[in-house]
Every structure is written in structure tokens, then in C-alpha cells.
Design an enzyme around this catalytic site. Structure first.
Site, PDB file in Angstrom:
ATOM      1  N   ASP A  12      44.462  35.371  37.801  1.00 41.68           N
ATOM      2  CA  ASP A  12      43.081  35.857  37.879  1.00 41.68           C
ATOM      3  C   ASP A  12      42.150  34.963  37.058  1.00 41.68           C
ATOM      4  O   ASP A  12      42.566  34.328  36.091  1.00 41.68           O
ATOM      5  CB  ASP A  12      43.033  37.304  37.361  1.00 41.68           C
ATOM      6  CG  ASP A  12      41.770  38.035  37.810  1.00 41.68           C
ATOM      7  OD1 ASP A  12      41.065  37.535  38.713  1.00 41.68           O
ATOM      8  OD2 ASP A  12      41.492  39.109  37.243  1.00 41.68           O
ATOM      9  N   HIS A  29      39.281  28.236  42.759  1.00 43.68           N
ATOM     10  CA  HIS A  29      40.526  28.426  43.522  1.00 43.68           C
ATOM     11  C   HIS A  29      41.254  27.091  43.686  1.00 43.68           C
ATOM     12  O   HIS A  29      42.471  27.009  43.527  1.00 43.68           O
ATOM     13  CB  HIS A  29      40.231  29.033  44.897  1.00 43.68           C
ATOM     14  CG  HIS A  29      39.587  30.387  44.820  1.00 43.68           C
ATOM     15  ND1 HIS A  29      40.004  31.362  43.950  1.00 43.68           N
ATOM     16  CD2 HIS A  29      38.547  30.931  45.522  1.00 43.68           C
ATOM     17  CE1 HIS A  29      39.244  32.448  44.102  1.00 43.68           C
ATOM     18  NE2 HIS A  29      38.358  32.205  45.047  1.00 43.68           N
ATOM     19  N   LEU A 123      65.489  28.454  41.879  1.00 38.26           N
ATOM     20  CA  LEU A 123      64.406  29.406  41.567  1.00 38.26           C
ATOM     21  C   LEU A 123      63.873  29.990  42.870  1.00 38.26           C
ATOM     22  O   LEU A 123      63.612  29.255  43.828  1.00 38.26           O
ATOM     23  CB  LEU A 123      63.265  28.668  40.834  1.00 38.26           C
ATOM     24  CG  LEU A 123      61.948  29.423  40.650  1.00 38.26           C
ATOM     25  CD1 LEU A 123      62.100  30.569  39.653  1.00 38.26           C
ATOM     26  CD2 LEU A 123      60.829  28.483  40.161  1.00 38.26           C
TER      27      LEU A 123
HETATM   28  C1  IPE Z   1      44.038  40.606  41.596  1.00 36.21           C
HETATM   29  O1  IPE Z   1      42.853  40.004  41.195  1.00 36.21           O
HETATM   30  C2  IPE Z   1      44.514  39.964  42.872  1.00 36.21           C
HETATM   31  C3  IPE Z   1      44.990  38.610  42.744  1.00 36.21           C
HETATM   32  C4  IPE Z   1      45.128  37.925  41.651  1.00 36.21           C
HETATM   33  C5  IPE Z   1      45.348  37.990  43.994  1.00 36.21           C
HETATM   34  P1  IPE Z   1      41.423  40.612  41.576  1.00 36.21           P
HETATM   35  O2  IPE Z   1      40.421  39.719  40.958  1.00 36.21           O
HETATM   36  O3  IPE Z   1      41.355  40.833  43.038  1.00 36.21           O
HETATM   37  O4  IPE Z   1      41.481  42.034  40.857  1.00 36.21           O
HETATM   38  P2  IPE Z   1      40.312  43.024  40.434  1.00 36.21           P
HETATM   39  O5  IPE Z   1      39.427  43.212  41.633  1.00 36.21           O
HETATM   40  O6  IPE Z   1      39.571  42.382  39.297  1.00 36.21           O
HETATM   41  O7  IPE Z   1      41.011  44.284  40.000  1.00 36.21           O
HETATM   42  C1  IPE Z   2      41.884  35.095  41.293  1.00 39.46           C
HETATM   43  O1  IPE Z   2      40.650  34.703  40.805  1.00 39.46           O
HETATM   44  C2  IPE Z   2      42.156  34.591  42.697  1.00 39.46           C
HETATM   45  C3  IPE Z   2      42.114  35.637  43.724  1.00 39.46           C
HETATM   46  C4  IPE Z   2      42.001  36.914  43.517  1.00 39.46           C
HETATM   47  C5  IPE Z   2      42.240  35.186  45.098  1.00 39.46           C
HETATM   48  P1  IPE Z   2      39.329  35.509  41.138  1.00 39.46           P
HETATM   49  O2  IPE Z   2      38.716  34.937  42.365  1.00 39.46           O
HETATM   50  O3  IPE Z   2      39.598  36.981  41.195  1.00 39.46           O
HETATM   51  O4  IPE Z   2      38.437  35.151  39.881  1.00 39.46           O
HETATM   52  P2  IPE Z   2      37.431  36.104  39.112  1.00 39.46           P
HETATM   53  O5  IPE Z   2      38.183  37.347  38.743  1.00 39.46           O
HETATM   54  O6  IPE Z   2      36.294  36.398  40.051  1.00 39.46           O
HETATM   55  O7  IPE Z   2      37.022  35.312  37.921  1.00 39.46           O
HETATM   56 MG    MG Z   3      39.544  38.444  39.775  1.00 44.68          MG
END
Ligand code: IPE
Ligand code: IPE
Ligand code: MG
Length: 228
Positions: A12, A29, A123
Site C-alpha cells: 500500500d 504503481h 519459493l
Molecule cells: C489494499 O489497499 C489493497 C491492495 C493493496 C491491493 P487499499 O489502498 O485498496 O486499501 P484501503 O482502501 O485503504 O483500505
Molecule cells: C496500493 O497503493 C496499490 C493498490 C491498491 C493497487 P494505493 O494505490 O492504494 O496507494 P495509496 O493508498 O492511495 O497511497
Molecule cells: Mg491504498
């Protein structure tokens, strides 16, 4: 040495990493691909058997269609670019999650990655893609309803995407959020959780090693009492 058998990571903070640099979310990303390599190297160095990476949740469809499309394109590129190198290091690739509504070319890349890595056995690398814990449990319940098998933990588990995957011993979440976000709901019943403020693109194998060290200091009780 009390090594976790299965480490699962909620990757995240890509969006915030990009925003902090005045870049569009997608650049975060893109930068996350390097952190995936770091996590895999960390797992290989430590001798972990299973590593699961949460890449896209069943709720991530709530994002803009541009972001969703870009993410799917990126997953396809990562699978095609990284799998041959992963195989050389003995990494077997599995993808869990709903496939039916993914783009055809991504579905194809998933099938190919799983196929070319199927003999690797150092792995198990599991990508959770269009994955939701509730969806997985629902699928398992529907399977039992149709088959009429007895309902118990074992038959429920048989309906999961990857029944042979052990429960995660350690769940790592980057970017400081203290929630599970529909990840591995059934399987995380007794997982240890470790959270870092680091945004996913900045995650390193050194930090992975720190998480393992922290795990090794934990006392797991599974509902029992401390061992004197
Ligand atoms: C969780 O992250 C999903 C992934 C890392 C793929 P999100 O960014 O979607 O989670 P929330 O919305 O903050 O809970
Ligand atoms: C995690 O990073 C990747 C996915 C959930 C696909 P985010 O895109 O959720 O990044 P933040 O949480 O907005 O910083
Ligand atoms: Mg996120």
C-alpha cells in the site's frame, strides 16, 4: 530459527508516494515493481516458502477506470517481464482472485506465468489479483452448497483459490494503515501483523528482514496460554 513459512504483504501507499513527488498516482504503481523484486529477494534470502502479494482487491474497481486499466496493463507487463527471471531463481508463480472479469490478455499472461513456472519449487509467489477474502469464502460456500459435502474447515478450504497454500504466519502492510482491507480473511485468523510507515515503492529487502526479525520476537499463542 522460528522462520515464518508464509509471509503476505499488503502493498500500500503507491498513490501517496507519487503525490508526495507531484507525480500522477500511476507513477507510484510503476515504481512499485522494484519493491516487488526487493520483497522476492528478501523472501529468497530468508528461505521463506510462501510469499503472497496483494496487488488488486475486489474493491479497487471503485477507482477511476483509467487507474484500473493502467494497473491491469502493469500487472501484465510485470508478469511477462519478471516470470522468466523468477523461474531461474526457483520461484513458482500463482495468481489468486476472480479471473472472469479481467482483460483477456491479462488472463493469458497469468496462465503463461503459472505454466512456465510450474516446476519451480524454492519459493511459491502468490499474486492476489482481483482478490477479496469475502469473495473467496462465498465461492467456497457456494461450492459446498452445490456438492452437498459436509461443512467443515477442511471442505471450506478446498473451495479456496489455492487450497494447498498455508495460512500466512506474518502479514506486512506498508504505508501505515492499520486494517486488513478484505485480504485473506479466513487465513489471517492467527497471523502476526507488522506495519511500516514506508510507502510500498520504497520498501526494501532490508526492511523485509526487519519484519522477519520482529516476527521472531513475537509469542504466538493460538488461544492458548504462554509457554513457561
Ligand atoms: C489494499 O489497499 C489493497 C491492495 C493493496 C491491493 P487499499 O489502498 O485498496 O486499501 P484501503 O482502501 O485503504 O483500505
Ligand atoms: C496500493 O497503493 C496499490 C493498490 C491498491 C493497487 P494505493 O494505490 O492504494 O496507494 P495509496 O493508498 O492511495 O497511497
Ligand atoms: Mg491504498
Amino acid at each position: 530459527m522460528n522462520l515464518p513459512r508464509h509471509v503476505a504483504i499488503i502493498m500500500d501507499g503507491n498513490g501517496r508516494w507519487a503525490e508526495a513527488r507531484g507525480l500522477p498516482r500511476f507513477r507510484g504503481h510503476l515504481a512499485g515493481q522494484g519493491a516487488i523484486r526487493e520483497a522476492v529477494e528478501g523472501a529468497l534470502d530468508a528461505g521463506i516458502e510462501w510469499l503472497t502479494l496483494f496487488a488488486f482487491s475486489t474493491e479497487n474497481w471503485r477507482r477511476s477506470s483509467d487507474e484500473v486499466r493502467a494497473l491491469f496493463e502493469l500487472f501484465e507487463i510485470v508478469l511477462r517481464e519478471e516470470t522468466p527471471e523468477l523461474v531461474k531463481h526457483g520461484v513458482r508463480v500463482h495468481i489468486i482472485g476472480e479471473r472472469h472479469n479481467l482483460p483477456e490478455s491479462l488472463k493469458q499472461a497469468i496462465i503463461e506465468a503459472e505454466e512456465i513456472s510450474r516446476e519451480a519449487d524454492r519459493l511459491h509467489l502468490v499474486g492476489a489479483l482481483n482478490y477479496g477474502g469475502r469473495q473467496e469464502i462465498l465461492n467456497a460456500a457456494r461450492r459446498l452448497q452445490e456438492s452437498g459435502e459436509p461443512v467443515n474447515e477442511e471442505t471450506i478450504r478446498r473451495g479456496f483459490y489455492l487450497p494447498e497454500m498455508p495460512d500466512p504466519d506474518l502479514i506486512i502492510r506498508t504505508s501505515g494503515e492499520l486494517r486488513i482491507s478484505n485480504f485473506l480473511l479466513w487465513q489471517s485468523a492467527y497471523s502476526e501483523i507488522w506495519v511500516t510507515e514506508t510507502y510500498w515503492p520504497d520498501f526494501t529487502k532490508e526492511e523485509f528482514a526487519r519484519a522477519i526479525e520482529a516476527y521472531q520476537q513475537r509469542e504466538r499463542r493460538f488461544g492458548g496460554v504462554p509457554q513457561g
